[in-house]
Scaffold this active site. Structure first.
Site, PDB file in Angstrom:
ATOM      1  CE  LYS A  13      -2.099  -0.984   3.805  1.00  0.00           C
ATOM      2  NZ  LYS A  13      -1.729  -2.012   4.374  1.00  0.00           N
ATOM      3  NE  ARG A  88      -3.861  -1.586  10.131  1.00  0.00           N
ATOM      4  CZ  ARG A  88      -2.385  -0.888   9.758  1.00  0.00           C
ATOM      5  NH1 ARG A  88      -2.751   0.523   9.167  1.00  0.00           N
ATOM      6  NH2 ARG A  88      -1.512  -1.563   9.187  1.00  0.00           N
ATOM      7  NE  ARG A 127       8.710  -4.464   5.591  1.00  0.00           N
ATOM      8  CZ  ARG A 127       7.645  -3.857   5.433  1.00  0.00           C
ATOM      9  NH1 ARG A 127       7.133  -3.530   4.247  1.00  0.00           N
ATOM     10  NH2 ARG A 127       6.859  -3.638   6.438  1.00  0.00           N
ATOM     11  NE  ARG A 160       8.319  -1.205  10.438  1.00  0.00           N
ATOM     12  CZ  ARG A 160       7.538  -0.887   9.769  1.00  0.00           C
ATOM     13  NH1 ARG A 160       7.668  -0.097   8.991  1.00  0.00           N
ATOM     14  NH2 ARG A 160       6.177  -1.328   9.919  1.00  0.00           N
ATOM     15  NE  ARG A 171       2.048  -5.037  11.408  1.00  0.00           N
ATOM     16  CZ  ARG A 171       2.736  -4.492  10.569  1.00  0.00           C
ATOM     17  NH1 ARG A 171       3.982  -4.772  10.262  1.00  0.00           N
ATOM     18  NH2 ARG A 171       2.214  -3.429   9.769  1.00  0.00           N
TER      19      ARG A 171
HETATM   20  P1  AMP Z   1       1.472   0.354   8.927  1.00  0.00           P
HETATM   21  O1  AMP Z   1       2.736   1.141   8.806  1.00  0.00           O
HETATM   22  O2  AMP Z   1       0.231   0.846   8.240  1.00  0.00           O
HETATM   23  O3  AMP Z   1       1.579  -0.998   8.870  1.00  0.00           O
HETATM   24  O4  AMP Z   1       1.067   0.284  10.665  1.00  0.00           O
HETATM   25  C1  AMP Z   1       1.960   0.033  11.560  1.00  0.00           C
HETATM   26  C2  AMP Z   1       1.118  -0.318  12.784  1.00  0.00           C
HETATM   27  O5  AMP Z   1       0.406   1.116  13.273  1.00  0.00           O
HETATM   28  C3  AMP Z   1      -0.015  -1.370  12.804  1.00  0.00           C
HETATM   29  O6  AMP Z   1       0.521  -2.617  12.868  1.00  0.00           O
HETATM   30  C4  AMP Z   1      -1.005  -0.766  14.036  1.00  0.00           C
HETATM   31  O7  AMP Z   1      -0.148  -1.158  15.284  1.00  0.00           O
HETATM   32  C5  AMP Z   1      -0.612   0.619  14.015  1.00  0.00           C
HETATM   33  N1  AMP Z   1      -1.746   1.491  12.971  1.00  0.00           N
HETATM   34  C6  AMP Z   1      -1.474   2.312  11.982  1.00  0.00           C
HETATM   35  N2  AMP Z   1      -2.741   2.451  11.280  1.00  0.00           N
HETATM   36  C7  AMP Z   1      -3.523   2.363  12.134  1.00  0.00           C
HETATM   37  C8  AMP Z   1      -5.011   2.199  12.230  1.00  0.00           C
HETATM   38  N3  AMP Z   1      -5.667   2.602  11.392  1.00  0.00           N
HETATM   39  N4  AMP Z   1      -5.538   1.612  13.385  1.00  0.00           N
HETATM   40  C9  AMP Z   1      -5.015   1.065  14.310  1.00  0.00           C
HETATM   41  N5  AMP Z   1      -3.727   1.053  14.325  1.00  0.00           N
HETATM   42  C10 AMP Z   1      -3.069   1.352  13.452  1.00  0.00           C
END
Ligand code: AMP
Length: 215
Positions: A13, A88, A127, A160, A171
């Site tokens: 994404k 989400r 990664r 990470r 996840r």
């Molecule tokens: P991402 O970089 O989008 O994969 O987000 C990394 C982490 O941030 C996720 O695994 C969640 O813990 C948190 N996170 C990001 N966006 C959201 C969201 N819309 N709702 C809840 N947690 C989020």
């Protein structure tokens, strides 16, 4: 153009958001990036979010929704925006619908980037990122010249916390349970566009552009 990017963590994404950001000259709102900035700046929100993120869990809705609400009110969103990683949960999607009505905005498309779990696990657990300059690497797709050392700045590479295999599996489970229902939510609104997210980045980008009717 107002877009939502849906898809599992690691589906690509962020990469497609970058392409769309240049194509339409509209801001990307990535809630994951906003949380990572808060963590780097040691804010209260960052401290709260980190514990959930490191455990592979979602940050509670109330923390995310307020943050997006404030961001959508900024002037640069008037001409459009790309939402990457938000909503989400169904609760977040309903809150977004309310916000959009209040701001007199509407989503054009929810672009769902589809990638099978096994491929996601392979992509994410390989990664790494430079601790100095942040350059991303990958054990299969972008290998550093000297093991665990950044080609650009010679600092060490690290994985990470939320990219570790066990966390990735968690996840993905969270994605299937809480985020996947959004596909139906946006299909019912007539806004869903499904994209095959497997293959070279350029090919996936082309599929996205074709689906949105742009070149
Ligand atoms: P991402 O970089 O989008 O994969 O987000 C990394 C982490 O941030 C996720 O695994 C969640 O813990 C948190 N996170 C990001 N966006 C959201 C969201 N819309 N709702 C809840 N947690 C989020």
């Amino acid at each position: 153009m107002r877009l939502i990017l849906l898809g599992a963590p690691g589906a690509g994404k962020g990469t497609q958001a970058e392409m769309l950001n240049k194509l339409f000259d509209i801001p990307t709102i990535s809630t994951g990036n906003i949380f990572r900035e808060h963590i780097a700046n040691c804010t209260e929100l960052g401290t709260k979010a980190k514990s959930y993120m490191d455990a592979g869990k979602l940050v509670p809705d109330e923390l995310v929704i307020e943050l997006v609400k404030d961001r959508l009110k900024k002037d640069d969103c008037k001409k459009g925006m790309i939402l990457d990683g938000f909503p989400r949960t169904i609760n977040q999607a309903k809150a977004l619908d309310t916000m959009l009505v209040e701001l007199d905005m509407a989503i054009n498309y929810a672009v769902n980037v589809e990638v099978a779990d096994e491929i996601i696990i392979e992509r994410m657990s390989g990664r790494t990122v430079c601790t100095g300059c942040g350059t991303p690497y990958h054990a299969l797709y972008k290998v550093e010249k000297v093991a665990n050392i950044c080609d650009n700045c010679n600092e060490k590479l690290m994985q990470r916390e939320d990219d570790k295999a066990e966390t990735v599996k968690k996840r993905l489970a969270v994605y299937h349970d809480q985020t996947k229902p959004l596909i139906n939510f946006y299909a019912e609104q007539g806004k869903l566009v499904n994209i095959d997210g497997v293959g070279e980045v350029e090919k996936v980008s082309r599929r996205v552009k074709e689906a949105l009717g742009v070149n």
